[in-house]
Design a protein around this motif. Structure first.
Motif, PDB file in Angstrom:
ATOM      1  N   LEU A  12      39.765  40.428  54.835  1.00  0.00           N
ATOM      2  CA  LEU A  12      39.394  40.370  53.418  1.00  0.00           C
ATOM      3  C   LEU A  12      39.167  38.918  53.028  1.00  0.00           C
ATOM      4  N   ASN A  13      37.989  38.626  52.477  1.00  0.00           N
ATOM      5  CA  ASN A  13      37.623  37.223  52.251  1.00  0.00           C
ATOM      6  C   ASN A  13      36.914  36.955  50.934  1.00  0.00           C
ATOM      7  N   GLU A  14      36.874  37.955  50.028  1.00  0.00           N
ATOM      8  CA  GLU A  14      36.138  37.751  48.767  1.00  0.00           C
ATOM      9  C   GLU A  14      36.791  38.546  47.637  1.00  0.00           C
ATOM     10  N   ILE A  15      37.205  37.843  46.597  1.00  0.00           N
ATOM     11  CA  ILE A  15      37.721  38.500  45.403  1.00  0.00           C
ATOM     12  C   ILE A  15      36.546  38.881  44.507  1.00  0.00           C
ATOM     13  N   PRO A  16      36.456  40.126  44.047  1.00  0.00           N
ATOM     14  CA  PRO A  16      35.337  40.520  43.180  1.00  0.00           C
ATOM     15  C   PRO A  16      35.257  39.643  41.936  1.00  0.00           C
ATOM     16  N   ASP A  17      34.040  39.410  41.464  1.00  0.00           N
ATOM     17  CA  ASP A  17      33.872  38.523  40.306  1.00  0.00           C
ATOM     18  C   ASP A  17      34.197  39.221  38.990  1.00  0.00           C
ATOM     19  N   ASN A  18      34.391  40.538  39.013  1.00  0.00           N
ATOM     20  CA  ASN A  18      34.806  41.252  37.809  1.00  0.00           C
ATOM     21  C   ASN A  18      35.716  42.398  38.239  1.00  0.00           C
ATOM     22  N   PHE A  19      36.986  42.322  37.849  1.00  0.00           N
ATOM     23  CA  PHE A  19      37.987  43.292  38.305  1.00  0.00           C
ATOM     24  C   PHE A  19      37.615  44.713  37.891  1.00  0.00           C
ATOM     25  N   PHE A  20      37.238  44.888  36.620  1.00  0.00           N
ATOM     26  CA  PHE A  20      36.945  46.235  36.137  1.00  0.00           C
ATOM     27  C   PHE A  20      35.749  46.840  36.860  1.00  0.00           C
ATOM     28  N   ALA A  21      34.669  46.069  36.948  1.00  0.00           N
ATOM     29  CA  ALA A  21      33.431  46.602  37.523  1.00  0.00           C
ATOM     30  C   ALA A  21      33.609  47.029  38.975  1.00  0.00           C
ATOM     31  N   HIS A  22      34.476  46.321  39.690  1.00  0.00           N
ATOM     32  CA  HIS A  22      34.613  46.594  41.125  1.00  0.00           C
ATOM     33  C   HIS A  22      35.887  47.357  41.460  1.00  0.00           C
ATOM     34  N   VAL A  23      37.039  46.853  41.056  1.00  0.00           N
ATOM     35  CA  VAL A  23      38.305  47.472  41.463  1.00  0.00           C
ATOM     36  C   VAL A  23      38.575  48.753  40.685  1.00  0.00           C
ATOM     37  N   GLU A  24      38.368  48.716  39.362  1.00  0.00           N
ATOM     38  CA  GLU A  24      38.641  49.905  38.555  1.00  0.00           C
ATOM     39  C   GLU A  24      37.603  51.001  38.773  1.00  0.00           C
ATOM     40  N   GLN A  25      36.358  50.617  38.980  1.00  0.00           N
ATOM     41  CA  GLN A  25      35.306  51.624  39.138  1.00  0.00           C
ATOM     42  C   GLN A  25      35.065  52.005  40.594  1.00  0.00           C
ATOM     43  N   ALA A  26      35.813  51.427  41.513  1.00  0.00           N
ATOM     44  CA  ALA A  26      35.691  51.828  42.913  1.00  0.00           C
ATOM     45  C   ALA A  26      36.118  53.273  43.071  1.00  0.00           C
ATOM     46  N   THR A  27      35.353  54.036  43.817  1.00  0.00           N
ATOM     47  CA  THR A  27      35.686  55.432  44.081  1.00  0.00           C
ATOM     48  C   THR A  27      35.755  55.650  45.589  1.00  0.00           C
ATOM     49  N   PHE A  28      36.816  56.284  46.029  1.00  0.00           N
ATOM     50  CA  PHE A  28      37.015  56.560  47.452  1.00  0.00           C
ATOM     51  C   PHE A  28      37.248  58.051  47.631  1.00  0.00           C
ATOM     52  N   SER A  29      36.799  58.584  48.741  1.00  0.00           N
ATOM     53  CA  SER A  29      37.086  59.983  49.050  1.00  0.00           C
ATOM     54  C   SER A  29      37.115  60.184  50.558  1.00  0.00           C
ATOM     55  N   PRO A  30      38.101  60.944  51.052  1.00  0.00           N
ATOM     56  CA  PRO A  30      38.110  61.253  52.493  1.00  0.00           C
ATOM     57  C   PRO A  30      36.939  62.127  52.914  1.00  0.00           C
TER      58      PRO A  30
END
Length: 501
Positions: free
Chosen positions: A297-315
């Motif tokens: 891991l080498n890059e912190i997203p430039d906007n927490f909400f846009a990337h971390v909060e809106q990230a969607t994962f599914s198996p």
């Protein structure tokens, strides 16, 4: 260089950003002040529903590099040769707490990864533990309710938790891990990650094996002890977030090594336990770890909400060469996760930057909230058609399942499915050293002391029986800590726990 003009969301430049338009210097505000209306309307809609579970989280971008050849197991293009790389995104989280809770709580940690591969996005949605509390998704809402808050008081309850666990002995393996120091990891960089479920890999000859995924931290395991975690909750409830951001921003990029365990279909038929039971592990001496690659891991997203909060994962987001298994918990998650994302973020959440496949996406899904038509314009929205050149490639045909039964029923138990004690017992005697065992007992006693109400003795007695079945010493020490008298009934239960050691 000319400065940028201040504009509305529609791109219209305007000047008055700080003062509302009024009737006179002290008069009422006019509804026609469209900038005021637009800013306030957007402001009250800046948040989306928080996740029901895994609400408090942190995320970062990075890369995955294949370091060892596993092409004999899978036809996935990512693993076709050593040296292949792909961009990825990781989100770590606590499970039961709300978005504003402390990230050093005693809780499992979510370990969700998104690999942007040339054959589509592959998500691995796991935890920092190789097992889980329950093995059937039908129980999941009830389990999570016990980890949340009492509807009347809005307070968390040790009674609810231990009542559920004591009535579901399959939870014992995960409970022992949670109550050990592994339940309070030192941030996210110093913990392992696991796919937890059994998945399958399919090679170019259409041969299938069952696999488990293990991500081993290269920073070394490091945990808080209980009193340290409690203190950090007050000092810095965002400790894990700060630790991840700080390490990456100073160039100390956290890394994990990916290993897999492989079980053949023939071995699965002979395995002592159900190999698709997420409350069980595969022993490493029987199914050794096979090194695959490295995640950085080498890059912190430039906007927490846009990337971390809106990230969607599914198996269910799998790529050719990696597929599911009959794991009941996994099967339930295949539907539940995408369904949650469609509710929480929207039916077109896959078009957002953090979720978007950077390679070709060709399908006939159209419209819905926030639809972006730039990739399909006016192309047909039905298949087959006479106008586009999209084809279904037989190379990606799924491997058919050879089911051993056509009966339909609410199955629960097969041979050894009720053995909820051998593996937790081995965890206590073989995987933990003396200090870890003492910390485990302290944490369990400390938590069970808070069980209250008219059913207190019943819940404690029932849970103690599970501990005795796993290991007599474990049960005795917890009973002593709780100042509970041991009766003959508890001791008779403990005999089952010694089998197979």
């Amino acid at each position: 260089m000319a400065s940028k003009k201040l504009t509305s969301a529609s791109g219209a430049p305007y000047f008055e950003h700080q003062d509302s338009q009024t009737v006179g210097p002290r008069g009422p505000v006019l509804l026609q002040d469209f900038v005021l209306q637009e800013n306030l309307a957007h402001f009250v809609r800046e948040r989306i529903p928080e996740r029901i579970v895994h609400a408090k989280g942190s995320g970062a971008y990075g890369k995955f590099t294949v370091t060892h050849d596993i092409s004999k197991y899978t036809r996935a293009k990512l693993f076709s040769k050593v040296g292949n790389e792909c961009r990825m995104f990781a989100r770590f989280s606590t499970v039961g707490g709300e978005k504003g809770s402390a990230d050093t709580e005693r809780d499992p940690r979510g370990f969700a990864l998104k690999f942007y591969t040339e054959d589509g996005n592959w998500d691995m949605v796991g935890n920092n533990t190789p097992v889980f509390f329950i093995k059937d998704a039908k129980k999941f809402p009830d389990f999570i309710h016990t980890q949340k808050r009492i509807p009347k008081t809005n307070l968390k309850s040790a009674t609810m938790k231990w009542d559920f666990w004591s009535l579901n002995p399959e939870s014992l393996h995960q409970v022992l891990i949670l109550m050990s120091d592994r339940g309070t990891p030192y941030g996210y960089r110093h913990m392992h990650g696991f796919g937890s479920h059994t998945y399958s890999m399919i090679n170019k000859d259409n041969e299938r094996v069952w696999v488990k995924f293990h991500f081993k931290t290269k920073q070394g395991i490091k945990n808080f002890e209980d009193d340290q975690a409690m203190m950090m909750k007050g000092q810095n409830p965002d400790f894990a977030q700060e630790d991840l951001v700080t390490s990456i921003e100073k160039g100390d990029f956290p890394k994990w090594t990916l290993f897999i365990q492989v079980m053949t279909e023939e071995q699965a038929k002979e395995f002592r336990w159900n190999p698709f039971d997420v409350t069980k592990v595969w022993f490493h001496d029987e199914f050794p770890l096979i090194e695959v690659g490295e995640m950085e891991l080498n890059e912190i997203p430039d906007n927490f909400f846009a990337h971390v909060e809106q990230a969607t994962f599914s198996p269910s987001h799998l790529i050719s060469g990696i597929s599911f298994s009959p794991d009941k918990m996994l099967q339930g998650r295949l539907f539940s996760y995408p369904d949650a994302h469609r509710y929480r973020v929207g039916v077109n959440s896959h078009q957002l930057e953090v979720n978007r496949c950077p390679f070709a996406v060709n399908n006939y899904q159209r419209d819905g909230a926030m639809a972006n038509s730039s990739s399909y314009r006016d192309s047909p929205n039905y298949f087959p058609n006479s106008f586009d050149d999209i084809t279904a490639d037989p190379e990606y045909k799924d491997l058919e399942y050879d089911l051993d039964s056509t009966d339909v029923a609410h199955y629960n138990r097969n041979e050894n499915d009720d053995d909820h004690y051998t593996q937790p017992g081995l965890l206590y005697t073989k995987a933990m050293n003396a200090e870890a065992r003492e910390n485990l007992i302290h944490n369990i006693v400390d938590s069970m002391r808070d069980i209250s109400g008219p059913k207190r003795e019943e819940i404690i007695s029932r849970q103690l029986c599970h501990f005795f079945r796993a290991n007599i010493e474990l049960g005795m020490k917890i009973a002593l800590g709780l100042q509970v008298n041991i009766d003959a009934n508890m001791m008779s239960h403990s005999k089952n726990g010694e089998e197979g050691f």
